[in-house]
Design a protein around this motif. Structure first.
Motif, PDB file in Angstrom:
ATOM      1  N   UNK A  16      -2.031  -1.772   6.665  1.00 24.79           N
ATOM      2  CA  UNK A  16      -0.704  -1.378   6.194  1.00 24.79           C
ATOM      3  C   UNK A  16      -0.408  -1.975   4.814  1.00 24.79           C
ATOM      4  N   UNK A  17      -0.926  -3.165   4.550  1.00 25.96           N
ATOM      5  CA  UNK A  17      -0.755  -3.767   3.227  1.00 25.96           C
ATOM      6  C   UNK A  17      -1.479  -2.925   2.176  1.00 25.96           C
ATOM      7  N   UNK A  18      -2.701  -2.526   2.480  1.00 22.45           N
ATOM      8  CA  UNK A  18      -3.466  -1.687   1.552  1.00 22.45           C
ATOM      9  C   UNK A  18      -2.737  -0.361   1.341  1.00 22.45           C
ATOM     10  N   UNK A  19      -2.266   0.231   2.420  1.00 20.07           N
ATOM     11  CA  UNK A  19      -1.528   1.498   2.330  1.00 20.07           C
ATOM     12  C   UNK A  19      -0.304   1.349   1.425  1.00 20.07           C
ATOM     13  N   UNK A  20       0.452   0.297   1.641  1.00 20.74           N
ATOM     14  CA  UNK A  20       1.649   0.061   0.829  1.00 20.74           C
ATOM     15  C   UNK A  20       1.314  -0.183  -0.630  1.00 20.74           C
ATOM     16  N   UNK A  21       0.290  -0.997  -0.887  1.00 18.97           N
ATOM     17  CA  UNK A  21      -0.114  -1.285  -2.265  1.00 18.97           C
ATOM     18  C   UNK A  21      -0.613  -0.028  -2.967  1.00 18.97           C
ATOM     19  N   UNK A  22      -1.390   0.778  -2.256  1.00 16.42           N
ATOM     20  CA  UNK A  22      -1.905   2.023  -2.846  1.00 16.42           C
ATOM     21  C   UNK A  22      -0.743   2.929  -3.247  1.00 16.42           C
ATOM     22  N   UNK A  23       0.270   3.019  -2.402  1.00 13.92           N
ATOM     23  CA  UNK A  23       1.446   3.820  -2.722  1.00 13.92           C
ATOM     24  C   UNK A  23       2.176   3.298  -3.949  1.00 13.92           C
ATOM     25  N   UNK A  24       2.316   1.974  -4.034  1.00 17.50           N
ATOM     26  CA  UNK A  24       2.978   1.372  -5.196  1.00 17.50           C
ATOM     27  C   UNK A  24       2.181   1.632  -6.474  1.00 17.50           C
ATOM     28  N   UNK A 157     -13.343   6.855   1.345  1.00 17.97           N
ATOM     29  CA  UNK A 157     -14.204   7.450   2.376  1.00 17.97           C
ATOM     30  C   UNK A 157     -13.657   7.110   3.768  1.00 17.97           C
ATOM     31  N   UNK A 158     -13.238   5.880   3.943  1.00 18.49           N
ATOM     32  CA  UNK A 158     -12.678   5.435   5.223  1.00 18.49           C
ATOM     33  C   UNK A 158     -11.399   6.201   5.562  1.00 18.49           C
ATOM     34  N   UNK A 159     -10.516   6.341   4.575  1.00 20.14           N
ATOM     35  CA  UNK A 159      -9.252   7.038   4.837  1.00 20.14           C
ATOM     36  C   UNK A 159      -9.487   8.526   5.088  1.00 20.14           C
ATOM     37  N   UNK A 160     -10.479   9.106   4.421  1.00 24.98           N
ATOM     38  CA  UNK A 160     -10.799  10.511   4.682  1.00 24.98           C
ATOM     39  C   UNK A 160     -11.289  10.694   6.116  1.00 24.98           C
ATOM     40  N   UNK A 161     -12.088   9.757   6.581  1.00 23.45           N
ATOM     41  CA  UNK A 161     -12.562   9.834   7.964  1.00 23.45           C
ATOM     42  C   UNK A 161     -11.395   9.668   8.938  1.00 23.45           C
TER      43      UNK A 161
END
Length: 182
Positions: A16-24, A157-161
């Motif tokens: 969730x931290x990675x997801x949030x940072x990517x969005x920012x 690649x991980x998120x696409x999977x």
């Protein structure tokens, strides 16, 4: 200044931290590109950032691609790509070609005009980003850039999977205590 959670808390919820940072990062870069590049390049007048993203995607490939290829590559909704390609075709940046391998779809090819614009956009982006990094003294070393790109590609690649998972096996749900107010 923003106060970030402790390293321990970040480790507990890494995804969730990675997801949030990517969005920012995505939103911050969008704002930067719109303010510092799009507004200063008069040849981009009348093009949206989404259309530029589509043009840059088509330019990235060495051969013509389908709208579906573009949508998959840049993770845009197919309808968004169709609207963007229509505008880019009308403006003379792309052309549609017959797809002899699949008659249901057309191929998109970048024109000389589109190639010139994509090259100019790339050059201007590198120039503006370089100036901003220099001003902020926050440039990444070549090694850091390579490592970051390697890790981002791995995460992509991980998120696409993840996005392809139809249904996860049933998982045990923890016992929940229901608190009543009476």
């Amino acid at each position: 200044m923003v106060k970030y959670p402790s390293k321990e808390k970040i480790r507990q919820n890494v995804d969730m931290t990675i997801h949030g940072l990517a969005g920012h990062i995505f939103r911050d870069m969008d704002v930067f590109i719109k303010k510092q590049i799009l507004k200063k390049m008069t040849e981009l007048k009348g093009l949206s950032l989404r259309e530029i993203n589509v043009l840059m995607c088509v330019a990235y490939f060495d051969e013509p691609v389908t709208s579906s290829d573009v949508a998959l590559t840049i993770r845009f909704d197919p309808a968004t790509v169709t609207r963007a390609t229509g505008h880019l075709i009308n403006e003379g940046y792309l052309v549609k070609e017959e797809n002899y391998q699949d008659a249901r779809s057309a191929l998109l090819r970048i024109t000389d005009k589109g190639e010139a614009l994509s090259r100019r956009f790339s050059e201007k982006s590198a120039q503006v980003l370089g100036a901003a990094e220099q001003k902020l003294a926050m440039a990444l070393t070549d090694e850091e850039q390579e490592e970051l790109l390697r890790l981002m590609l791995k995460m992509r690649e991980r998120s696409m999977q993840f996005s392809k998972i139809k249904k996860l096996p049933d998982m045990e749900t923890p016992d929940l205590k229901i608190v009543s107010n009476g």
